[in-house]
Design an enzyme around this catalytic site. Sequence first.
Site, PDB file in Angstrom:
ATOM      1  N   PRO A 232     -29.574 -26.975 -22.799  1.00  0.00           N
ATOM      2  CA  PRO A 232     -29.730 -26.069 -21.646  1.00  0.00           C
ATOM      3  C   PRO A 232     -28.585 -25.063 -21.628  1.00  0.00           C
ATOM      4  O   PRO A 232     -27.430 -25.428 -21.425  1.00  0.00           O
ATOM      5  CB  PRO A 232     -29.672 -27.019 -20.440  1.00  0.00           C
ATOM      6  CG  PRO A 232     -28.964 -28.238 -20.929  1.00  0.00           C
ATOM      7  CD  PRO A 232     -29.242 -28.350 -22.395  1.00  0.00           C
ATOM      8  N   ASP A 407     -23.460 -25.030 -23.760  1.00  0.00           N
ATOM      9  CA  ASP A 407     -24.394 -26.143 -23.642  1.00  0.00           C
ATOM     10  C   ASP A 407     -24.050 -26.870 -22.346  1.00  0.00           C
ATOM     11  O   ASP A 407     -23.015 -27.535 -22.246  1.00  0.00           O
ATOM     12  CB  ASP A 407     -24.241 -27.073 -24.850  1.00  0.00           C
ATOM     13  CG  ASP A 407     -25.229 -28.233 -24.834  1.00  0.00           C
ATOM     14  OD1 ASP A 407     -25.853 -28.489 -23.777  1.00  0.00           O
ATOM     15  OD2 ASP A 407     -25.366 -28.902 -25.879  1.00  0.00           O
ATOM     16  N   HIS A 408     -24.927 -26.747 -21.351  1.00  0.00           N
ATOM     17  CA  HIS A 408     -24.626 -27.274 -20.018  1.00  0.00           C
ATOM     18  C   HIS A 408     -24.593 -28.805 -19.987  1.00  0.00           C
ATOM     19  O   HIS A 408     -24.123 -29.392 -19.006  1.00  0.00           O
ATOM     20  CB  HIS A 408     -25.647 -26.746 -19.000  1.00  0.00           C
ATOM     21  CG  HIS A 408     -25.055 -26.445 -17.661  1.00  0.00           C
ATOM     22  ND1 HIS A 408     -23.821 -26.903 -17.256  1.00  0.00           N
ATOM     23  CD2 HIS A 408     -25.525 -25.713 -16.605  1.00  0.00           C
ATOM     24  CE1 HIS A 408     -23.564 -26.498 -16.031  1.00  0.00           C
ATOM     25  NE2 HIS A 408     -24.584 -25.754 -15.612  1.00  0.00           N
ATOM     26  N   ARG A 409     -25.090 -29.452 -21.040  1.00  0.00           N
ATOM     27  CA  ARG A 409     -24.980 -30.921 -21.100  1.00  0.00           C
ATOM     28  C   ARG A 409     -23.537 -31.338 -21.320  1.00  0.00           C
ATOM     29  O   ARG A 409     -23.120 -32.426 -20.904  1.00  0.00           O
ATOM     30  CB  ARG A 409     -25.833 -31.475 -22.254  1.00  0.00           C
ATOM     31  CG  ARG A 409     -27.318 -31.212 -22.143  1.00  0.00           C
ATOM     32  CD  ARG A 409     -28.036 -31.621 -23.420  1.00  0.00           C
ATOM     33  NE  ARG A 409     -27.542 -30.912 -24.590  1.00  0.00           N
ATOM     34  CZ  ARG A 409     -27.951 -31.153 -25.836  1.00  0.00           C
ATOM     35  NH1 ARG A 409     -28.853 -32.091 -26.066  1.00  0.00           N
ATOM     36  NH2 ARG A 409     -27.461 -30.450 -26.849  1.00  0.00           N
TER      37      ARG A 409
END
Length: 435
Positions: A232, A407-409
Amino acid sequence: MPIEIKMPALSPTMEEGKLAKWLVKEGDTVSSGDIMAEIETDKATMEFEAVDEGVIGKITVVEGTEGVKVGAVIAVLVEEGEDASAIEAPKADAPKAAAKEEAPKAEAPKTEAKSAPAAAPKAAASGDRVIATPLAKRVAEAKGVDLSAVTGTGPNGRIVKADVEGATGGSAKKAAPAAAAPAAPTAAASSVEMADETRALLDARVPHTVEKLSGMRKTIARRLAQSKQEAPHIYLSVDVQLDKLLELRSQINATLEKQGVKVSVNDMLVKALGAALIAVPECNVTFAGNELIKYERADVSVAVSIPGGLITPIVTGANEKSFSAIARATKDLATRAKEGKLKPEEYQGGTASISNMGMMGIKSFSAVINPPQSTILAIGAGDRRPWVMPDGSLGVATVMSATGSFDHRAVDGADGARLMAAFREFVENPLAMIA
């Protein structure tokens, strides 16, 4: 005793490659270290060296062959004086033999017409569904031709207009409409069918050529699709004033002129990103399922456009290198990248990436994260803009836009914002990078 020469794994992720060119022929004598072939991997064309001494008794994979699996026998080496005529290539390892063994797994059409090409069953058989171009279907309907009895000669066995025009119309029965509906196609099958439909329309309307994808382009497509599907993305942008950095660059280049070294703006931005990653280590990470890998060094991958695609050679330890060292490294890496001579360890890895399209006049853009990294910085062009000066007055400054993709993770928005602020601080006060 004959020695099998097998397709090597020239990178940790390589599963297959293209045997681009043989530099030896049957009967040639080779020694350890001799260059025998050029092999195209997913990122570069690399030279393959001999390990043993002997005579090339048989070449089992011709040059230009694509999709050669790692471990497949590509040649056989014999000792001096040994009879090479009795050697039989291990057929199971050859890509063509493997294809023949796999072919029966596809469900073949149950007709008594002449057998279709090997690839035809895969495209033409999907339950009782017949794959044909829209134009071929219209012609078949007008002539009363049963498409299920026609062998397709188009891409992937697709039935085209010429196939229908060559079929007998009067005696052929129309397909029974009561056939069971085929199972819902998978996403991959839908993509193939969509590509076939597009090609069919192009066949009928637009003059065109079809170019087979290179190994590099296939890898780019796979990795970028994987990145957008799995990671994400969050995008954060800042405007950065460049005047102090440009002034420092002029001074550095004047000093380095006698050494023949010229530092580019991008070299300085690579250093700034490296320094920012160390200042904000939360962005110098990789998401690994149940783990987060944190890097203690900033290895910056620099996007370089080459014929046929993009490659990202790595400036290792960018946070520790001087501007001149980065300039030398990027020039050498970019040159060898365009020549296809990079070693795998020089373009695989990296902890974050930078992509600069400013020299092409692009003002701003958002880059796709280069997996397994979690950060990539997109650099736009610097231009003269109205700018509020530190004393509050309105002036004109050289300003560029930079956009970070995260990468929002693995990276929280606040940490991404801290990285962008640190990057801007280093660029706007460049002496902090050499203090």
